[in-house]
Design an enzyme around this catalytic site. Structure first.
Site: not given
Ligand code: TYM
Length: 344
Positions: A113, A195, A198
């Site tokens: 990022k 991957k 969003k």
């Molecule tokens: P975020 O918002 O990017 O994504 C949310 C969840 O979706 C999963 N994910 C995917 N799984 C499979 N293929 C993909 N292309 C894909 N893109 C996203 C992510 O692995 C995630 O589980 N940092 C985290 C948010 C967060 C969090 C936490 C998660 C903040 N605090 C505490 C767990 C525990 C994030 O940016 O997820």
């Protein structure tokens, strides 16, 4: 013994099938007797990169509506927005102060990022994984269901917890990542080297959870494949692998059965079949979302109730941590004080 589950999702753009297959569908399935689930819309993580200010609250509500539509049940799970429970940021600061700088510099998501937006790299982006560790450790979660891309952050959360326990005495549970292989890493349809995300630009990149059926079909039709016309789970051919993986995650069929089903057929047929299972799987979600989205007051009430359930647990952890770190004088009950001042 109950198992504590915690997970989070950023309201930083349209949710897509990667979020659903890698995380949200497991959140739904984990709502069982014996599990205590906390699901959090992490708006404070979203602002580590620039967000359109007037849209963040609407996006937070939209994610809430999607999670409810996907089957998160507020009578069984604690569902709320991170900023509603200020103890997340308080614990993050306390943990920042025991987290070695070098650990954060090694995070691959930070490297990616920050390379993408050199002018905009904030201290918040650097400390992002510490806030994530705070989210999890605040509730002393046992398990964290996430997609593959969050595994490194989870390892860091465990390292921070272990370091705190070593420095200040046994306080935190070490959280286990829960990554289900099928669907753990969905790739971009336009560029399967990346991957699905969003924030990626390009209308052919992601299948969003609220895309209408015709849009889903069109995006799959245009998905990048290869010239071999041979549908097999072969990681060296990521475009076709990705289509098969999406089919696998939505249907639960074995890889052998899927390869047999598409043997000798062209990619056109594969794409149509993946589009069909995706459209069908998302149909109930889309329909229910429309109902939730009409009622922002109800959404706010659900999040408020969730935050009220989360707050006392978060407060207990932060006071234990401050006690161990010997931080603070007499505890002040903020709510009481605010109420008293208002009354004057
Ligand atoms: P975020 O918002 O990017 O994504 C949310 C969840 O979706 C999963 N994910 C995917 N799984 C499979 N293929 C993909 N292309 C894909 N893109 C996203 C992510 O692995 C995630 O589980 N940092 C985290 C948010 C967060 C969090 C936490 C998660 C903040 N605090 C505490 C767990 C525990 C994030 O940016 O997820």
């Amino acid at each position: 013994m109950t198992t504590r589950i915690f997970s989070g999702i950023q309201p930083s753009g349209d949710l897509h099938i990667g979020n659903y297959l890698g995380a949200v569908r497991h959140w739904v399935a984990l709502q069982q007797p014996g599990a205590e689930c906390f699901y959090c819309i992490v708006d404070l993580h979203a602002i580590t990169v620039p967000q359109e200010p007037a849209r963040l609250r609407a996006r937070t509500r939209e994610v809430l509506a999607i999670l409810l539509a996907a089957g998160i049940d507020p009578s069984r799970s604690t569902l709320f927005a991170q900023s509603q429970v200020p103890r997340h940021t308080e614990l993050a600061w306390l943990l920042n102060c025991i987290t070695p700088y070098g650990w954060l510099g090694r995070m691959t998501q930070f490297k990616g990022k920050s390379a993408a937006q050199r002018e905009q790299v904030t201290a918040g982006l650097f400390a992002y994984p510490v806030l994530m560790a705070a989210d999890i450790l605040l509730y002393r979660a046992d398990q964290v269901p996430v997609g593959e891309d969050q595994q490194q952050h989870l390892e860091l959360a465990r390292d921070i917890a272990a370091r705190f326990n070593r420095l200040h005495g046994e306080t935190f549970t070490l959280p286990e990542p829960r990554v289900t292989p099928a669907g753990a890493r969905i790739r971009g349809l336009d560029d399967p080297a990346k991957k699905m995300s969003k924030s990626a630009a390009g209308s052919g990149h992601a299948i969003n959870l609220l895309d209408p059926p015709e849009v889903i079909r069109r995006k799959f039709q245009r998905a990048t494949t290869d010239s071999l016309a041979d549908a097999r789970f072969d990681e060296r051919r990521p475009g076709v692998f990705n289509l098969l993986a999406i089919y696998e995650a939505f249907t639960g069929e074995s890889r052998e059965a899927i390869e047999a089903r598409f043997a000798g057929k062209g990619y056109g047929e594969l794409k149509r079949a993946v589009a069909d299972v995706t459209v069908e799987a998302l149909r109930p979600l889309r329909e229910r979302h429309a109902t939730y989205a009409q009622d922002p007051a109800q959404l706010d009430a659900i999040a408020r109730l969730g935050a009220e359930k989360a707050l006392p647990i978060a407060e207990a952890t932060v006071s234990a941590v401050k006690e161990r770190m010997d931080v603070g004088l007499a505890a002040v009950n903020t709510d009481e004080r605010v109420r008293r001042n208002r009354a004057v």
